[in-house]
Design a protein around this motif. Structure first.
Motif, PDB file in Angstrom:
ATOM      1  N   ASN A   1       3.289 -27.668 -13.430  1.00 17.68           N
ATOM      2  CA  ASN A   1       2.615 -26.708 -12.388  1.00 17.68           C
ATOM      3  C   ASN A   1       1.372 -26.276 -12.590  1.00 17.68           C
ATOM      4  N   LEU A   2       0.913 -26.264 -11.868  1.00 19.52           N
ATOM      5  CA  LEU A   2      -0.982 -26.350 -12.005  1.00 19.52           C
ATOM      6  C   LEU A   2      -0.314 -25.089 -11.515  1.00 19.52           C
ATOM      7  N   SER A   3      -1.205 -23.711 -11.707  1.00 22.08           N
ATOM      8  CA  SER A   3      -1.072 -22.264  -9.870  1.00 22.08           C
ATOM      9  C   SER A   3      -2.669 -21.799 -10.825  1.00 22.08           C
ATOM     10  N   LEU A   4      -2.705 -20.835  -9.397  1.00 26.19           N
ATOM     11  CA  LEU A   4      -3.865 -20.714  -9.379  1.00 26.19           C
ATOM     12  C   LEU A   4      -3.518 -18.862  -8.715  1.00 26.19           C
ATOM     13  N   ILE A   5      -4.379 -18.324  -9.509  1.00 29.60           N
ATOM     14  CA  ILE A   5      -3.358 -17.016  -8.927  1.00 29.60           C
ATOM     15  C   ILE A   5      -4.924 -16.278  -9.227  1.00 29.60           C
ATOM     16  N   TYR A   6      -3.974 -15.182  -8.108  1.00 28.71           N
ATOM     17  CA  TYR A   6      -5.455 -13.932  -7.714  1.00 28.71           C
ATOM     18  C   TYR A   6      -4.481 -12.231  -7.680  1.00 28.71           C
ATOM     19  N   SER A   7      -5.149 -11.454  -8.975  1.00 29.04           N
ATOM     20  CA  SER A   7      -4.906 -10.576  -8.133  1.00 29.04           C
ATOM     21  C   SER A   7      -4.914  -8.943  -8.324  1.00 29.04           C
ATOM     22  N   ASN A   8      -4.692  -7.997  -7.907  1.00 30.54           N
ATOM     23  CA  ASN A   8      -6.004  -6.859  -8.156  1.00 30.54           C
ATOM     24  C   ASN A   8      -4.411  -5.461  -7.550  1.00 30.54           C
ATOM     25  N   TYR A   9      -4.771  -4.568  -8.313  1.00 25.28           N
ATOM     26  CA  TYR A   9      -4.953  -3.246  -7.879  1.00 25.28           C
ATOM     27  C   TYR A   9      -5.693  -2.604  -8.148  1.00 25.28           C
ATOM     28  N   ASP A  10      -6.031  -1.925  -6.247  1.00 21.92           N
ATOM     29  CA  ASP A  10      -6.697  -0.531  -6.638  1.00 21.92           C
ATOM     30  C   ASP A  10      -6.515   0.983  -6.413  1.00 21.92           C
ATOM     31  N   TYR A  11      -7.573   1.652  -5.948  1.00 24.09           N
ATOM     32  CA  TYR A  11      -6.587   2.586  -5.116  1.00 24.09           C
ATOM     33  C   TYR A  11      -8.451   3.995  -4.784  1.00 24.09           C
ATOM     34  N   THR A  12      -7.493   4.244  -4.181  1.00 21.77           N
ATOM     35  CA  THR A  12      -8.642   5.046  -3.690  1.00 21.77           C
ATOM     36  C   THR A  12      -8.279   7.053  -3.508  1.00 21.77           C
ATOM     37  N   LEU A  13      -9.160   8.196  -4.187  1.00 22.12           N
ATOM     38  CA  LEU A  13      -8.645   9.274  -3.763  1.00 22.12           C
ATOM     39  C   LEU A  13      -9.759   9.809  -2.899  1.00 22.12           C
ATOM     40  N   ASP A  14      -9.218  10.322  -2.299  1.00 23.14           N
ATOM     41  CA  ASP A  14     -10.408  11.498  -1.770  1.00 23.14           C
ATOM     42  C   ASP A  14      -9.899  13.003  -1.948  1.00 23.14           C
ATOM     43  N   PHE A  15     -11.067  14.020  -2.785  1.00 25.18           N
ATOM     44  CA  PHE A  15     -10.804  15.474  -3.071  1.00 25.18           C
ATOM     45  C   PHE A  15     -11.491  15.489  -1.519  1.00 25.18           C
TER      46      PHE A  15
ATOM     47  N   ARG B   1      -5.079   6.292  -1.720  1.00 26.28           N
ATOM     48  CA  ARG B   1      -3.838   5.293  -1.676  1.00 26.28           C
ATOM     49  C   ARG B   1      -3.979   3.762  -1.770  1.00 26.28           C
ATOM     50  N   TYR B   2      -3.813   3.583  -2.564  1.00 30.40           N
ATOM     51  CA  TYR B   2      -3.315   2.356  -4.127  1.00 30.40           C
ATOM     52  C   TYR B   2      -2.117   1.031  -3.533  1.00 30.40           C
ATOM     53  N   GLY B   3      -2.158   0.234  -3.926  1.00 28.07           N
ATOM     54  CA  GLY B   3      -1.651  -1.316  -3.769  1.00 28.07           C
ATOM     55  C   GLY B   3      -1.891  -2.103  -4.499  1.00 28.07           C
ATOM     56  N   ASN B   4      -0.904  -3.436  -4.721  1.00 28.32           N
ATOM     57  CA  ASN B   4      -1.291  -4.367  -5.259  1.00 28.32           C
ATOM     58  C   ASN B   4      -1.599  -5.614  -3.926  1.00 28.32           C
ATOM     59  N   SER B   5      -2.376  -6.224  -5.064  1.00 32.43           N
ATOM     60  CA  SER B   5      -2.471  -7.470  -3.739  1.00 32.43           C
ATOM     61  C   SER B   5      -3.202  -8.751  -4.527  1.00 32.43           C
ATOM     62  N   VAL B   6      -1.599  -9.724  -4.373  1.00 36.38           N
ATOM     63  CA  VAL B   6      -1.629 -11.344  -5.089  1.00 36.38           C
ATOM     64  C   VAL B   6      -1.585 -12.230  -4.342  1.00 36.38           C
ATOM     65  N   ALA B   7      -1.978 -13.210  -4.728  1.00 34.73           N
ATOM     66  CA  ALA B   7      -1.981 -14.659  -3.505  1.00 34.73           C
ATOM     67  C   ALA B   7      -1.670 -15.801  -4.502  1.00 34.73           C
ATOM     68  N   ASN B   8      -0.491 -16.442  -4.968  1.00 33.64           N
ATOM     69  CA  ASN B   8      -0.993 -17.261  -5.572  1.00 33.64           C
ATOM     70  C   ASN B   8      -0.407 -18.509  -4.973  1.00 33.64           C
ATOM     71  N   PHE B   9      -1.286 -20.236  -5.559  1.00 34.73           N
ATOM     72  CA  PHE B   9      -1.532 -21.391  -5.180  1.00 34.73           C
ATOM     73  C   PHE B   9      -0.607 -22.168  -6.165  1.00 34.73           C
ATOM     74  N   ARG B  10       0.768 -22.397  -6.136  1.00 37.05           N
ATOM     75  CA  ARG B  10       1.160 -23.574  -7.170  1.00 37.05           C
ATOM     76  C   ARG B  10       0.975 -24.957  -6.643  1.00 37.05           C
ATOM     77  N   TRP B  11       0.545 -25.955  -7.601  1.00 40.45           N
ATOM     78  CA  TRP B  11       1.381 -27.497  -7.675  1.00 40.45           C
ATOM     79  C   TRP B  11       2.292 -27.879  -8.859  1.00 40.45           C
TER      80      TRP B  11
ATOM     81  N   ARG C   1       0.610  -1.398   0.149  1.00 42.97           N
ATOM     82  CA  ARG C   1       0.119   0.573   0.144  1.00 42.97           C
ATOM     83  C   ARG C   1       0.858   1.655   0.243  1.00 42.97           C
ATOM     84  N   ASP C   2       0.855   2.665  -0.393  1.00 42.21           N
ATOM     85  CA  ASP C   2       0.994   3.363  -0.597  1.00 42.21           C
ATOM     86  C   ASP C   2      -0.134   4.553   0.120  1.00 42.21           C
ATOM     87  N   VAL C   3       0.046   5.104   0.509  1.00 39.63           N
ATOM     88  CA  VAL C   3      -0.886   6.427   1.858  1.00 39.63           C
ATOM     89  C   VAL C   3      -0.059   7.285   1.593  1.00 39.63           C
ATOM     90  N   PHE C   4      -0.971   8.729   0.918  1.00 34.66           N
ATOM     91  CA  PHE C   4      -0.680  10.302   0.478  1.00 34.66           C
ATOM     92  C   PHE C   4      -1.921  10.906   1.230  1.00 34.66           C
TER      93      PHE C   4
END
Lengths: 273, 667
Positions: B223-237, B202-212, B190-193
């Motif tokens: 290799n079998l992988s199940l992966i989730y990834s997210n990037y999101d941000y919030t702006l407050d003016f 505020r913004y940032g990446n979140s990722v998770a990986n399950f690999r067999w 996360r980054d916070v300003f």
């Protein structure tokens, strides 16, 4: 604007600094600049009608070159022709011999002939919402006090509206402008706001709101953004030239600069409390 | 060929601003790789844009690689094992971007004993713990990093403001039996300003990986992988009393196989399926006085699927070949779509030479199950290596890559608030064709190596933006876009010394990167009059000299010398007075440049020898970034000085000379 804030954040965090530097710029062919305005102020029914013609100059030069001896007229939707004449005291400033009447949404055609080139542009006299009230309050930026003034208006529902706020007065360092579109406030109260510093009781600020067409909105929005941001690299937008609503009818690549704006204007003089 | 590997040890030895070891900044020292400058997010490979790089952290897609607006990268060096950068000849198992692949692997935890390491620096501190799980059948790794630069803001006269970042890396490994291994890894950053409650982001990446990881036999791995990834941000003016939340999510399934058929003959094949949800955001008033009404921008959904295969074989003792292909598809799913007259969302007025957005004639709400637009592409890849002698070879490669996602940005370098847009009815996927040819030679028992590579690439459908395009919170982005064309060419030289007390490399790149956007009809001017113009990441000359000298067992000295041609920018070539403003009129796009960028960095590493019975070991890193205090221009603004009334050019420089000290420890 949001991206400018990001640059500011960078400036805050790190030891970044700004300094004037010398750069060499090229010079383009001089272009005709047209600043044409028909303003009808709804509260006072006063009008401002003028066309200012000038010639673009080298970026670092400090001269305003008026375009003198042009033929200027405006023709309305009923084919009435309003001829403009150049004022003696201000070369390059042209005013109409007869006043263009206050007819909202009427289409107006601007015609200019200058050095054998014919230019034309059209705009409707765009209506605007009344500035209903102004409120003032103290705000603090990094512990420094400023006074925020909000001018409130009501947005007409179910129609696209674009306007241009202009703030002028002693407490403000310079003429300040903002554009508004009702993308996120159709049919609701909206405001234009400004910050003043070192203001005194009974200082006077003139609030104005001009009606704009969609094309006018994009023109003024870009003008204001680029005027604040400048150009550069990094997180700045790649700067572009402002293409207005006036064309050159002569077979030439010399496109004119500037804009022909016809607006109803809401005006409110506010005495600082 | 066209692949660079960097160990984390060599990355850590490179002097860095504020002593913050930075993976992204270190790869920009390699030939063919540059950055948009200090404070610019991402990196540019072979004239490509930052959004054309596929950045993978343990296989998960990272959409924003920068902390503090790109001053630092999101990858905590302690938690990283190694990185591979593919600039060309990209294997068919990778796809989805039109320039390069940066594959970053997190470290596995130590399966033998518990240990910890960390560091205390000027900007941030780090701590990593790792150890065995269940009698050495598995391991764990937990790593955290947090900055505290905002604590010093009041000293700089900046009150009521915060600016910090933090991130967490984690990895678990578990050996089920001889043939089965499980890996679970995650990242959260996360980054916070907050600037005086006026502007909060505020913004940032979140990722998770399950690999067999499964061994079918000694010759077939999977290799079998199940992966989730997210990037999101919030702006407050705070000023305008509204906030805005948005993001991009994806679920990714990968199944990869590696098959050794016989000596010098192997296959790699697999499939990949990614489901994307693009959430352009919800705009919300934050109090009753806000003039903003709640508005939800339309969510977008897409499926990106691929089947790939490649074969590696030896044609004869001198010629090795890897040939493969990737068959990719992109399915844009149902949502609310605008319909336009003549299917044209962008109208051109030839008399005024301007583009304006068209008005939608109606909107149609499609079900999410419906495929509204589909794309299918075959992406051939081939690499051939010819061994001239035992220490010399010539290699060549061709690859086609397709990029279905586009970063919507008309700034010179991306910002954290830029949004991604999927290909669809009005946006075509970017198609890259890249050719590369290289000569490779080892000297003196591989103490020295020389790599020379030339490349040419052509990209169709590179997006460009009409003048004054409003990209923020635009629910109909097709109304401001035009499809353009990009191309780049260059020569890269890498001279490396990898043995002895003095190691390092000299990397030089001569290149050109351009783009062009023609009008859609002969009457239209397109962008920049339809002429080629330099991309913001064009760097004619790019030289890096990186050295590391082991003075003694305790002391090592590292240096960095960088020279780059200045970034292309647009200068004014006239001015005019209009409505009380002094307005610049600009020359053709990117036809001027910032002054050249150069600097020299140095760092000394002191590693006191670990006492025999000592429990811990430590290391001091003393650094000076930009030793001769070059005021490099990050940008030049042109403005009217309100005091003098005259126009002026103002240079923004970010990092001057920066001394730093970091203490690293391990126990």
């Amino acid at each position: 604007m949001k991206k400018t804030l990001f640059v500011l954040i960078g400036v805050f965090i790190f030891s970044s600094c700004e300094a004037p530097i010398e750069v060499e710029v090229d010079d383009s062919e001089p272009l005709l600049v047209i600043e044409a305005q028909i303003n009808w102020i709804k509260e006072t029914r006063k009008t401002e009608q003028k066309v200012v013609l000038s010639i673009s100059s080298s970026y670092f030069s400090n001269t305003f070159k008026p375009a003198i001896g042009a033929e200027v007229n405006i023709v309305d939707g009923d084919e009435n022709r309003y001829v403009f004449s150049e004022t003696i005291e201000s070369p390059g400033h042209y005013i109409p011999l007869d006043t263009i009447p206050y007819v909202l949404n009427q289409e107006l055609h601007l015609n200019i002939t200058y050095k054998d080139q014919k230019y034309t542009g059209s705009e409707n006299l765009i209506p605007v919402s009344t500035i209903d009230s102004v409120k003032q309050k103290s705000v603090f930026f990094f512990k420094k006090e400023r006074t925020q003034f909000n001018a409130y208006c009501m947005d007409p529902k179910n129609e696209r509206n674009f306007t241009f706020f202009e703030f002028k007065g002693e407490p403000l360092e310079a003429l300040e402008c903002k554009v508004y579109s009702d993308d996120f406030s159709d049919g609701f109260i909206y405001d234009g706001f400004i910050f003043g510093k070192n203001i005194k009781v009974n200082d006077e600020i003139r609030f104005r709101q001009y009606g704009l067409s969609k094309r006018g909105y994009h023109y003024w929005k870009l003008l204001i953004e680029q005027n604040i941001q400048g150009s550069g690299g990094g997180a700045f937008q790649i700067p572009v030239n402002l293409n207005g609503n006036i064309k050159n009818l002569s077979p030439s690549n010399a496109y004119p600069l500037g804009y022909f704006r016809a607006s109803e204007v809401s005006e409110l003089y506010y005495l600082v409390k | 060929m066209s692949v660079n590997k960097l160990s984390i040890a060599s990355i850590k030895s490179i002097p860095a601003a504020f002593g913050e070891v930075d993976i992204i900044k270190s790869i920009t020292l390699l030939p063919g790789v540059s950055s948009g400058g200090e404070g610019a997010t991402g990196f540019n490979v072979r004239g490509g844009a930052a959004d054309q790089n596929l950045i993978l952290l343990d296989e998960a897609i990272i959409f924003n690689s920068g902390h503090l607006l790109g001053f630092f990268s999101v990858f905590n060096p302690d938690a990283i094992k190694n990185i591979h950068l593919y600039k060309g000849g990209i294997p068919s198992k990778y796809g989805g971007r039109a320039a390069a692949v940066l594959n970053i692997h997190q470290k596995d935890g130590n399966s033998n004993k518990f240990s910890a390491q960390g560091g205390i620096g000027l900007i941030s501190s780090r701590l990593l713990i790792e150890g065995p799980l269940e009698e050495q059948k598995g391991s764990f790794l937990l790593s955290g990093r947090s900055s505290y630069v905002h604590l010093f803001l009041p000293l700089a006269g900046v009150d009521n403001s915060i600016a910090y970042f933090y991130d967490l890396n984690t990895k678990f490994t578990y050996k089920v039996n001889e043939n089965n291994n499980i890996y679970i890894s995650g990242y959260f950053g996360r980054d916070v300003f907050d600037i005086d409650n006026l502007f909060d982001v505020r913004y940032g990446n979140s990722v998770a990986n399950f690999r067999w990881n499964h061994l079918f036999s000694k010759k077939l791995f999977s290799n079998l992988s199940l992966i989730y990834s997210n990037y999101d941000y919030t702006l407050d003016f705070g000023l305008a009393n509204f906030d805005w939340n948005l993001g991009i999510n994806n679920f990714n399934l990968k199944y990869d196989f590696k098959h050794y058929l016989k000596n010098k003959l192997s296959l790699e094949y697999g499939l990949n399926s990614i489901y994307y949800k693009f959430d352009p955001g919800l705009i919300n008033p934050t109090n009753e006085t806000s003039g903003i009404q709640t508005k939800k921008l339309t969510d977008k959904f897409a499926f990106e699927n691929a089947l790939y295969g490649s074969v590696k074989f030896q044609l004869n003792p001198k010629i090795n070949v890897q040939v493969g292909a990737r068959f990719s598809s992109f399915l844009r799913l149902g949502q609310e779509f605008n319909e336009y007259k003549n299917d044209n969302p962008l109208i051109y007025y030839s008399d005024l030479k301007i583009y304006e957005s068209a008005k939608a004639i109606k909107t149609i709400d499609y079900d999410i199950e419906e495929v509204i637009k589909s794309f299918y592409n075959l992406e051939p890849r081939i690499s051939i290596s010819y061994q001239l002698r035992s220490d010399q070879s010539v290699k060549m490669s061709y690859n086609r890559m397709v990029q279905y996602l586009h970063l919507i940005s008309n700034t010179n370098s991306p910002t954290p608030i830029d949004v991604w847009a999927p290909s669809g009815r009005f946006i075509e996927p970017q198609l890259l064709d890249q050719f590369a040819l290289g000569y490779f030679k080892d000297f003196k028992n591989s103490s020295y190596s020389l790599e020379i590579e030339g490349f040419y690439k052509d990209i169709q459908n590179r997006l460009d933006y009409i003048d004054g395009a409003e990209l923020i919170a635009n629910n109909a982005i097709e109304q401001v876009l035009l499809n353009g064309h990009a191309r780049a060419k260059g020569i890269e030289v890498l001279m490396k010394k990898s043995k002895g007390k003095l190691t390092g490399w000299i990397a030089y790149t001569l290149s050109k990167s351009e783009q062009k956007t023609l009008g859609r009809t002969p009457e239209e001017v397109g962008i920049n009059n339809g002429d080629w113009y330099l991309t913001p990441h064009d760097k004619t000359h790019d030289l890096s000299i990186t050295t590391s000298y082991q003075i003694s067992e305790k002391w090592a000295l590292n240096t960095n010398l960088i020279y780059q041609t200045g970034q292309p920018i647009t200068y004014p070539n006239a001015q005019y007075e209009f409505s009380g403003f002094s307005i610049p009129n600009y020359a053709s796009r990117n036809s001027s440049r910032l002054p050249a960028y150069h600097r020299f960095d140095i760092s000394a590493v002191y590693s006191p020898q670990k006492e025999n019975k000592s429990f811990a070991s430590g290391q001091w890193v003393f650094g000076i970034y930009n030793l001769y205090n070059r005021q490099n221009a990050a940008s030049i603004r042109f403005q009217n000085n309100s005091d003098t009334g005259l126009n002026e050019a103002v240079r923004l420089s970010i990092f001057g000379i920066i001394p730093s000290i970091t203490y690293n420890f391990k126990f």
